[in-house]
Design an enzyme around this catalytic site. Structure first.
Site, PDB file in Angstrom:
ATOM      1  CB  CYS A  79      -0.988  -0.060   1.161  1.00  0.00           C
ATOM      2  SG  CYS A  79      -2.434   0.947   0.844  1.00  0.00           S
ATOM      3  CG  HIS A 171      -3.415  -3.120   3.842  1.00  0.00           C
ATOM      4  ND1 HIS A 171      -2.482  -2.488   4.629  1.00  0.00           N
ATOM      5  CD2 HIS A 171      -4.032  -2.153   3.134  1.00  0.00           C
ATOM      6  CE1 HIS A 171      -2.540  -1.187   4.421  1.00  0.00           C
ATOM      7  NE2 HIS A 171      -3.475  -0.952   3.515  1.00  0.00           N
ATOM      8  CD  GLU A 173      -0.645  -5.260   6.135  1.00  0.00           C
ATOM      9  OE1 GLU A 173      -0.519  -5.813   5.025  1.00  0.00           O
ATOM     10  OE2 GLU A 173      -0.975  -4.070   6.267  1.00  0.00           O
TER      11      GLU A 173
END
Ligand code: GLN
Length: 196
Positions: A79, A171, A173
């Site tokens: 990002c 994202h 994560e």
């Protein structure tokens, strides 16, 4: 390389904790990086999401912009981390990126991504689509010839690789799917093998 790769996570701002948790889960050792000297001895580096203007300001302040330019290992940018690495910022990945370019109404959303490269499917022996969490995400306008597309959303690249760099506009994560981080750790293992 030691058995547990040491992966730096740029921790000046943004969601570095989630990346660190993901790395720990995959058996790597996360190291929070706030100053240039902390890049020494790392096997790889993650530039997390957050706010790219703040990132750039803080990185310049601490000299991390130049240090990142000298860092020779694999880098994963997600990002805002993708924006920081692009042509207009650190110039490390041959990409033209538009910030916040998915519109105001649907600025944040989740979607299943089309895997263009089967490397991601091989990682973790995982099948099935990759879930992408997009939060005021950047949109890739142009990618140079050396950039390989790994996953797309509606025909547009959202996960790309250029040599030792992997960048995602979403994202990875923030989901339970570890495949993007695994792909990155595979790259770390390959590159470390080449360097030693
Ligand atoms: N919109 C942010 C930027 O332009 C990126 C958003 C994110 O990292 N989640 O820097």
């Amino acid at each position: 390389m030691e058995q547990r790769p040491k992966i730096g996570v740029l921790a000046v701002q943004g969601n570095f904790r989630e990346h660190a948790a993901m790395l720990r889960r995959l058996g790597a050792e996360p190291v929070e990086v706030r100053k240039p000297s902390q890049l020494e001895g790392l096997d790889g580096l993650i530039v997390p999401g957050g706010e790219s203007t703040t990132f750039m300001r803080l990185m310049r302040l601490y000299g991390l912009d130049e240090a990142l330019g000298r860092f020779a290992g694999p880098v994963l940018g997600t990002c805002a981390g993708m924006i920081v690495l692009d042509r207009a910022h650190l110039g490390l990945v041959d990409l033209e990126v538009d910030r916040n370019a998915y519109g105001r109404q649907v600025a944040s959303f989740e979607a299943d991504l089309d895997l263009v490269s089967n490397k991601l499917l091989q990682a973790n022996g995982g099948a099935g689509p990759l879930r992408g969490v997009f939060i005021r995400a950047p949109r890739v306008r142009e990618a140079g010839p050396g950039v390989e597309v790994l996953a797309e959303l509606d025909g547009e690249p959202v996960l790309l690789r250029q040599g030792r760099f992997i960048v995602a506009s979403f994202h990875p994560e923030l989901t339970d799917d570890t495949r993007v981080h695994e792909l990155f750790l595979d790259l770390v293992r390959e590159e470390t093998g080449v360097r030693t």
